[in-house]
Scaffold this motif. Structure first.
Motif, PDB file in Angstrom:
ATOM      1  N   GLN A 223       0.903  -1.845   0.223  1.00 31.58           N
ATOM      2  CA  GLN A 223       0.041  -0.236  -0.440  1.00 31.58           C
ATOM      3  C   GLN A 223       0.974   1.450   0.139  1.00 31.58           C
ATOM      4  N   GLY A 224       0.732   2.046  -1.379  1.00 24.82           N
ATOM      5  CA  GLY A 224       1.245   3.547  -1.158  1.00 24.82           C
ATOM      6  C   GLY A 224       1.099   4.300  -0.073  1.00 24.82           C
ATOM      7  N   LEU A 225       2.304   5.241   0.045  1.00 24.28           N
ATOM      8  CA  LEU A 225       1.558   6.815   1.549  1.00 24.28           C
ATOM      9  C   LEU A 225       0.243   7.393   0.839  1.00 24.28           C
ATOM     10  N   ILE A 226       0.419   7.039  -0.272  1.00 32.21           N
ATOM     11  CA  ILE A 226      -1.023   8.292  -0.570  1.00 32.21           C
ATOM     12  C   ILE A 226      -2.564   7.556  -0.402  1.00 32.21           C
ATOM     13  N   GLU A 227      -2.549   5.505  -0.424  1.00 28.51           N
ATOM     14  CA  GLU A 227      -3.871   5.137   0.207  1.00 28.51           C
ATOM     15  C   GLU A 227      -3.211   5.059   2.097  1.00 28.51           C
ATOM     16  N   GLU A 228      -2.139   4.859   2.762  1.00 29.63           N
ATOM     17  CA  GLU A 228      -2.324   5.109   3.816  1.00 29.63           C
ATOM     18  C   GLU A 228      -2.634   6.823   4.519  1.00 29.63           C
ATOM     19  N   ALA A 229      -2.974   7.401   3.253  1.00 28.51           N
ATOM     20  CA  ALA A 229      -3.239   8.632   3.955  1.00 28.51           C
ATOM     21  C   ALA A 229      -5.033   9.284   3.558  1.00 28.51           C
ATOM     22  N   HIS A 230      -5.582   7.887   3.045  1.00 27.59           N
ATOM     23  CA  HIS A 230      -7.201   8.255   2.535  1.00 27.59           C
ATOM     24  C   HIS A 230      -7.441   9.399   3.988  1.00 27.59           C
ATOM     25  N   THR A 231      -7.964   9.885   3.619  1.00 32.80           N
ATOM     26  CA  THR A 231      -9.254  11.014   4.461  1.00 32.80           C
ATOM     27  C   THR A 231      -8.370  11.699   4.942  1.00 32.80           C
ATOM     28  N   GLY A 232      -7.311  11.755   4.470  1.00 26.58           N
ATOM     29  CA  GLY A 232      -6.637  12.890   5.497  1.00 26.58           C
ATOM     30  C   GLY A 232      -5.275  13.451   4.947  1.00 26.58           C
ATOM     31  N   THR A 233      -3.543  13.178   5.137  1.00 23.29           N
ATOM     32  CA  THR A 233      -3.483  14.239   4.738  1.00 23.29           C
ATOM     33  C   THR A 233      -2.453  13.640   4.213  1.00 23.29           C
ATOM     34  N   LEU A 234      -1.112  13.711   2.726  1.00 27.28           N
ATOM     35  CA  LEU A 234      -0.387  13.447   2.299  1.00 27.28           C
ATOM     36  C   LEU A 234       0.556  14.856   1.663  1.00 27.28           C
ATOM     37  N   PHE A 235       2.047  14.549   3.078  1.00 28.45           N
ATOM     38  CA  PHE A 235       3.379  15.694   2.584  1.00 28.45           C
ATOM     39  C   PHE A 235       3.896  15.415   1.547  1.00 28.45           C
ATOM     40  N   LEU A 236       3.618  16.260   0.882  1.00 29.76           N
ATOM     41  CA  LEU A 236       5.036  15.877  -0.407  1.00 29.76           C
ATOM     42  C   LEU A 236       6.259  16.918  -0.022  1.00 29.76           C
ATOM     43  N   ASP A 237       7.279  16.755   0.802  1.00 33.32           N
ATOM     44  CA  ASP A 237       8.580  17.436   0.770  1.00 33.32           C
ATOM     45  C   ASP A 237       9.396  17.202  -0.588  1.00 33.32           C
ATOM     46  N   GLU A 238       9.922  18.466  -0.887  1.00 32.89           N
ATOM     47  CA  GLU A 238      11.108  19.016  -2.118  1.00 32.89           C
ATOM     48  C   GLU A 238      10.153  18.450  -3.347  1.00 32.89           C
ATOM     49  N   ILE A 239       9.361  18.153  -3.618  1.00 32.86           N
ATOM     50  CA  ILE A 239       8.658  18.529  -4.633  1.00 32.86           C
ATOM     51  C   ILE A 239       9.037  18.605  -6.327  1.00 32.86           C
ATOM     52  N   GLY A 240       9.921  19.500  -6.030  1.00 35.54           N
ATOM     53  CA  GLY A 240      10.109  19.576  -7.297  1.00 35.54           C
ATOM     54  C   GLY A 240      11.567  18.677  -7.226  1.00 35.54           C
ATOM     55  N   GLU A 241      11.547  17.935  -6.685  1.00 38.36           N
ATOM     56  CA  GLU A 241      12.732  16.650  -6.755  1.00 38.36           C
ATOM     57  C   GLU A 241      12.055  15.414  -7.538  1.00 38.36           C
ATOM     58  N   MET A 242      10.899  15.986  -7.769  1.00 38.25           N
ATOM     59  CA  MET A 242      10.374  14.836  -8.710  1.00 38.25           C
ATOM     60  C   MET A 242      10.370  14.678  -9.648  1.00 38.25           C
ATOM     61  N   PRO A 243      10.487  12.951 -10.458  1.00 38.30           N
ATOM     62  CA  PRO A 243      10.465  13.166 -11.872  1.00 38.30           C
ATOM     63  C   PRO A 243       9.526  13.267 -12.784  1.00 38.30           C
ATOM     64  N   VAL A 244       9.467  14.029 -13.778  1.00 38.70           N
ATOM     65  CA  VAL A 244       8.834  14.261 -14.647  1.00 38.70           C
ATOM     66  C   VAL A 244       7.338  13.092 -15.010  1.00 38.70           C
ATOM     67  N   GLU A 245       8.103  12.124 -15.187  1.00 39.90           N
ATOM     68  CA  GLU A 245       6.775  10.860 -15.345  1.00 39.90           C
ATOM     69  C   GLU A 245       5.765  10.913 -14.369  1.00 39.90           C
ATOM     70  N   LEU A 246       6.368  10.633 -12.675  1.00 43.24           N
ATOM     71  CA  LEU A 246       5.593  11.167 -11.213  1.00 43.24           C
ATOM     72  C   LEU A 246       4.520  11.929 -11.433  1.00 43.24           C
ATOM     73  N   GLN A 247       5.387  13.323 -11.638  1.00 40.82           N
ATOM     74  CA  GLN A 247       4.214  14.311 -11.901  1.00 40.82           C
ATOM     75  C   GLN A 247       2.632  14.175 -12.499  1.00 40.82           C
ATOM     76  N   ALA A 248       2.810  13.297 -13.712  1.00 39.20           N
ATOM     77  CA  ALA A 248       1.274  12.996 -14.691  1.00 39.20           C
ATOM     78  C   ALA A 248       0.815  11.707 -13.828  1.00 39.20           C
ATOM     79  N   LYS A 249       1.473  11.573 -13.027  1.00 39.28           N
ATOM     80  CA  LYS A 249       0.446  10.091 -11.872  1.00 39.28           C
ATOM     81  C   LYS A 249      -0.314  10.499 -10.318  1.00 39.28           C
ATOM     82  N   LEU A 250       0.827  12.160  -9.917  1.00 41.39           N
ATOM     83  CA  LEU A 250      -0.405  13.142  -9.341  1.00 41.39           C
ATOM     84  C   LEU A 250      -0.740  13.749  -9.602  1.00 41.39           C
TER      85      LEU A 250
END
Length: 443
Positions: A223-250
């Protein structure tokens, strides 16, 4: 507490359990038992299934809803699988048969008590953490930090995505947690991830999860963090470091509230608030082709700029005092404060690492402190010397190093010059000459 309408059985069972060190309360009906639980802290409830005013299996569900940290063990004269399954689904700790399982009761109660105690400890920790990360506990009175707090308080009750902007060490995660705790999602999960800490494949798996067999080493579903955070909050620090391919999924999550796990073919729905943070200029990253413009506009619904410590120097004394108290308590030491020279050097420093750097310096100073106050000698070498080039000594002079070393040894010997000269392996006359030459006053 025991709830059973058979008084003799209830009394006998109560005596047996009391002999094991338990405090035992008794009731003959669900109504009477509920009244007791509203007044007394009941860790474990031993309840008959068939009672004059209700069914114990149904009552277990009510107990867990009203008293979530109480464990329920159900007793029945005629056990059946259907009731047992329903009892566990309703939150019961266990379901046992009267008479046949008497020898199991005490070990079972001990296990149930252990679980109840653990649940209460977890709740206490959650409350302490929650109190730690509230806006009132963000330290500072400079206009820049007050404005940032005011902005965060306004956006917290909403479901808007938030983008926190600021240098490393300015407290972005503290703000993210305070925003979460100030929202309607405060009782739900808060999950945090630093996007710069993982490579592309691992980062994708950490955020979105994966199916077994999705890649080498994926032996089971994750289970990924986005699913574990269901109904709550997901904090993504240093979002500028995320690869472009994953940015599309987000981006898909932000647009449709759904995502696809690595190796999966179907999407998963999720209700999550995204708080992102970066120390980069995302506008520059967009121009360089490293960040998606559409994702930027989705994240940048509400942005808050956190000021660097060098722009809020009036907050340094109160922050330093806070860290002094925290680390002195951890080290079980009594320290009365900081001397003027110590504090002056803190305020002269540029603090490129911001609050995080100050925190580390204060922890080190508490460890090194010899007296009742933090002094210049408790600071790292680069903070002990002034950056004023008009001074004859600098952090890189051999003379400066010699002066500071003599100061340290004098401090260690509490001004005993004979002992200081012995430890330095120099003559006493030489020591006096050095003290006069360097104008050493900390003697």
């Amino acid at each position: 507490m025991i709830i059973d309408d058979e008084e003799k059985l209830r009394t006998l069972l109560g005596r047996i359990i009391a002999l094991e060190g338990f405090t035992v309360l008794q009731a003959g009906t669900i109504k009477a038992g509920t009244k007791i639980m509203q007044k007394e802290q009941v860790d474990v409830l031993l309840c008959d299934v068939k009672l004059p005013d209700g069914n114990g299996v149904d009552f277990a569900e009510q107990v867990k809803a009203q008293f979530p940290y109480s464990e329920v063990v159900l007793l029945t004269a005629y056990g059946n699988i259907a009731d047992g399954v329903r009892a566990i689904k309703n939150g019961a700790f266990d379901y046992i048969t009267k008479g046949d399982d008497n020898e199991k009761i005490i070990p079972l109660l001990n296990k149930a008590l252990e679980k109840a105690s653990l649940q209460k400890k977890i709740q206490q920790i959650k409350k302490q953490v929650g109190r730690q990360y509230i806006f009132d506990n963000i330290i500072g009175s400079s206009p820049q930090i007050i404005e940032a707090i005011m902005m965060a308080k306004k956006v917290a009750p909403t479901n808007a995505n938030v983008l926190l902007l600021g240098e490393t060490g300015t407290g972005k995660e503290v703000f993210a947690q305070a925003i979460h705790n100030g929202s309607k999602r405060s009782g739900k999960p808060f999950m945090a991830l630093n996007c710069s800490a993982f490579g592309k494949e691992l980062l994708e798996s950490e955020i979105f999860g994966h199916k077994a067999g999705a890649f080498t080493g994926a032996n089971k579903d994750k289970q990924g963090l986005i699913e574990e955070a269901h109904t709550g909050t997901l904090f993504l620090d240093e979002i500028g470091e995320m690869p472009v391919e994953l940015q599309a999924k987000l981006l898909r999550v932000l647009e449709s509230s759904e995502f696809i796990k690595v190796g999966d073919t179907k999407s998963t729905k999720v209700d999550v608030r995204i708080i992102a943070a970066t120390n980069r200029s995302l506008e520059d990253e967009i121009k360089a082709g490293r960040f998606r413009e559409d994702l930027f506009y989705r994240l940048n619904v509400f942005s808050i700029i956190l000021p660097p410590l060098r722009e809020r120097k009036k907050d340094i004394p109160v922050l330093a005092e806070h860290f002094l108290q925290v680390f002195a308590q951890k080290a079980n030491r009594h320290l009365e404060g900081m001397d003027k020279e110590f504090l002056s050097r803190l305020q002269q420093h540029d603090w490129k690492g911001n609050i995080r750097e100050l925190k580390n310096v204060m922890e080190r100073a508490v460890i090194l402190a010899d007296g009742s106050q933090l002094t210049l000698l408790s600071l790292p070498l680069e903070l002990q010397t002034t950056h004023d080039h008009s001074q004859t000594l600098s952090a890189f002079d051999l003379a400066s190093v010699e002066k500071l070393h003599i100061q340290r040894v004098l401090n260690h010997t509490r001004g005993n010059k004979t002992e200081t000269a012995r430890l330095l392996n120099i003559g006493l006359t030489t020591l006096y000459r050095k003290i006069e030459e360097y104008q050493i006053t900390n003697q």
